[in-house]
Design a protein around this motif. Sequence first.
Motif, mmCIF file in Angstrom:
data_model
loop_
_atom_site.group_PDB
_atom_site.id
_atom_site.type_symbol
_atom_site.label_atom_id
_atom_site.label_comp_id
_atom_site.label_asym_id
_atom_site.label_seq_id
_atom_site.Cartn_x
_atom_site.Cartn_y
_atom_site.Cartn_z
ATOM 1 N N ARG A 13 25.957 -28.240 75.604
ATOM 2 C CA ARG A 13 25.570 -29.639 75.772
ATOM 3 C C ARG A 13 26.461 -30.369 76.771
ATOM 4 O O ARG A 13 26.489 -31.591 76.802
ATOM 5 C CB ARG A 13 25.606 -30.329 74.410
ATOM 6 C CG ARG A 13 24.548 -29.781 73.464
ATOM 7 C CD ARG A 13 24.790 -30.212 72.036
ATOM 8 N NE ARG A 13 23.705 -29.786 71.154
ATOM 9 C CZ ARG A 13 23.577 -28.579 70.644
ATOM 10 N NH1 ARG A 13 24.474 -27.654 70.946
ATOM 11 N NH2 ARG A 13 22.567 -28.268 69.859
ATOM 12 N N ARG A 15 29.594 -30.889 76.902
ATOM 13 C CA ARG A 15 30.604 -31.765 76.324
ATOM 14 C C ARG A 15 31.994 -31.307 76.756
ATOM 15 O O ARG A 15 32.202 -30.146 77.100
ATOM 16 C CB ARG A 15 30.502 -31.775 74.796
ATOM 17 C CG ARG A 15 29.227 -32.440 74.308
ATOM 18 C CD ARG A 15 29.066 -32.282 72.799
ATOM 19 N NE ARG A 15 27.903 -33.007 72.309
ATOM 20 C CZ ARG A 15 26.664 -32.540 72.323
ATOM 21 N NH1 ARG A 15 26.431 -31.328 72.814
ATOM 22 N NH2 ARG A 15 25.670 -33.263 71.870
ATOM 23 N N GLN A 26 34.247 -38.771 71.992
ATOM 24 C CA GLN A 26 33.065 -38.563 72.821
ATOM 25 C C GLN A 26 31.806 -38.987 72.055
ATOM 26 O O GLN A 26 31.596 -38.546 70.913
ATOM 27 C CB GLN A 26 32.937 -37.094 73.212
ATOM 28 C CG GLN A 26 34.072 -36.554 74.054
ATOM 29 C CD GLN A 26 33.908 -35.078 74.339
ATOM 30 O OE1 GLN A 26 32.999 -34.680 75.079
ATOM 31 N NE2 GLN A 26 34.766 -34.252 73.763
ATOM 32 N N SER A 28 28.877 -38.013 72.229
ATOM 33 C CA SER A 28 28.041 -36.875 71.872
ATOM 34 C C SER A 28 28.536 -36.146 70.625
ATOM 35 O O SER A 28 27.826 -35.306 70.067
ATOM 36 C CB SER A 28 27.960 -35.890 73.037
ATOM 37 O OG SER A 28 29.254 -35.490 73.440
ATOM 38 N N LEU A 29 29.752 -36.466 70.171
ATOM 39 C CA LEU A 29 30.281 -35.842 68.953
ATOM 40 C C LEU A 29 30.087 -36.727 67.721
ATOM 41 O O LEU A 29 30.599 -36.406 66.650
ATOM 42 C CB LEU A 29 31.775 -35.531 69.122
ATOM 43 C CG LEU A 29 32.133 -34.435 70.135
ATOM 44 C CD1 LEU A 29 33.631 -34.259 70.225
ATOM 45 C CD2 LEU A 29 31.459 -33.117 69.780
ATOM 46 N N LYS A 30 29.366 -37.799 67.866
ATOM 47 C CA LYS A 30 29.139 -38.719 66.748
ATOM 48 C C LYS A 30 28.451 -37.979 65.599
ATOM 49 O O LYS A 30 27.420 -37.347 65.772
ATOM 50 C CB LYS A 30 28.276 -39.889 67.199
ATOM 51 C CG LYS A 30 28.135 -41.003 66.168
ATOM 52 C CD LYS A 30 27.286 -42.135 66.735
ATOM 53 C CE LYS A 30 27.142 -43.267 65.739
ATOM 54 N NZ LYS A 30 28.433 -43.974 65.531
ATOM 55 N N ARG A 32 29.553 -35.316 64.140
ATOM 56 C CA ARG A 32 29.705 -33.863 64.264
ATOM 57 C C ARG A 32 31.144 -33.394 64.054
ATOM 58 O O ARG A 32 31.499 -32.290 64.464
ATOM 59 C CB ARG A 32 29.222 -33.417 65.650
ATOM 60 C CG ARG A 32 27.739 -33.555 65.858
ATOM 61 C CD ARG A 32 26.973 -32.602 64.949
ATOM 62 N NE ARG A 32 25.527 -32.625 65.193
ATOM 63 C CZ ARG A 32 24.667 -31.829 64.590
ATOM 64 N NH1 ARG A 32 25.099 -30.950 63.696
ATOM 65 N NH2 ARG A 32 23.382 -31.905 64.853
ATOM 66 N N GLN A 84 32.508 -41.107 63.953
ATOM 67 C CA GLN A 84 32.361 -39.756 64.501
ATOM 68 C C GLN A 84 32.280 -38.704 63.402
ATOM 69 O O GLN A 84 31.953 -37.548 63.665
ATOM 70 C CB GLN A 84 33.545 -39.428 65.414
ATOM 71 C CG GLN A 84 33.730 -40.356 66.611
ATOM 72 C CD GLN A 84 32.630 -40.208 67.634
ATOM 73 O OE1 GLN A 84 31.612 -40.907 67.581
ATOM 74 N NE2 GLN A 84 32.809 -39.306 68.567
#
Length: 290
Positions: A13, A15, A26, A28-30, A32, A84
Amino acid sequence: MLVAYKRDQLQRRNRTAISSWSDLLQPSLKGRIAFPDNPREFVGIAFKTLNHPGIGFNATEADLAAAGFDRASVRRRVQQLRSQARLFSSQDHVRALLAGDVWVVIGSSTDLVPLAERTPSVNLVAPRDGTNLWADIWVVPANAEHGHLNSGPSPVLPSWLEFCVSPARAETLNGLRSGASPVLLPNPPPLQLLQSTPLSSSNSSRTHHKKQRHQQLDKQQQELQEQHQRQEQHAQQQQQLYAATSNLTAADLQLTQKEQYMPREGVLQLSEFMLPVDSQTLDFYRWLLS
């Protein structure tokens, strides 16, 4: 405390690989990330994401204010980091990573080193801005009995302790795999706390008492100046270490069996033990989490 992440998930992805605590923010790590279920550690991680050399896991409100962070901004950072999280657990975090529920896990080396060893797609790092250290402390109770002739601890105890922390013994251990020997840690000069000298309660003459009090005040003033100098030296060392480690990439920081899973020396020097804090600081931490 280390960070393990699924390399394939982040690469797929596009990242950023984890190399500092701020990389946990980040977008995109919300949802995760698995964090430890220790509020104090979580607050410390949030402090580290501020990416300031003077702010660590033991930062107080005064430390944060001196670094330019007000209460409201720090609370927003704690809330941002909490968003996150997928879970807070020190039992199910590894299982969540293997199941794909999370892509990043923060946990102890005793949990995450075995995970990285048996999972080729997992990378293990100690963030370049330093991490939280833990230690097992050995003590001898003051009233120890049934040792030498039932008169106290065994006389061979000092030799045993000396053997356990010897460099030769350290080489036989597997670093963070089974708990690193303290001789493998860097040894920067510690920042000593000022121990105030109480004023004398002597019944001597007023003149002598006044002179003695002036001497004690002068001594305390000198200790304060020395403490301030040590603090300035410590701050300069932190800035230099931050600069020295700032160019380390995730590949540089990856912990492997070849190095016994030991972080680089600069990273260890930026790491710290979590220390007891006063009630005012604990109330501040609770407010940040509320």
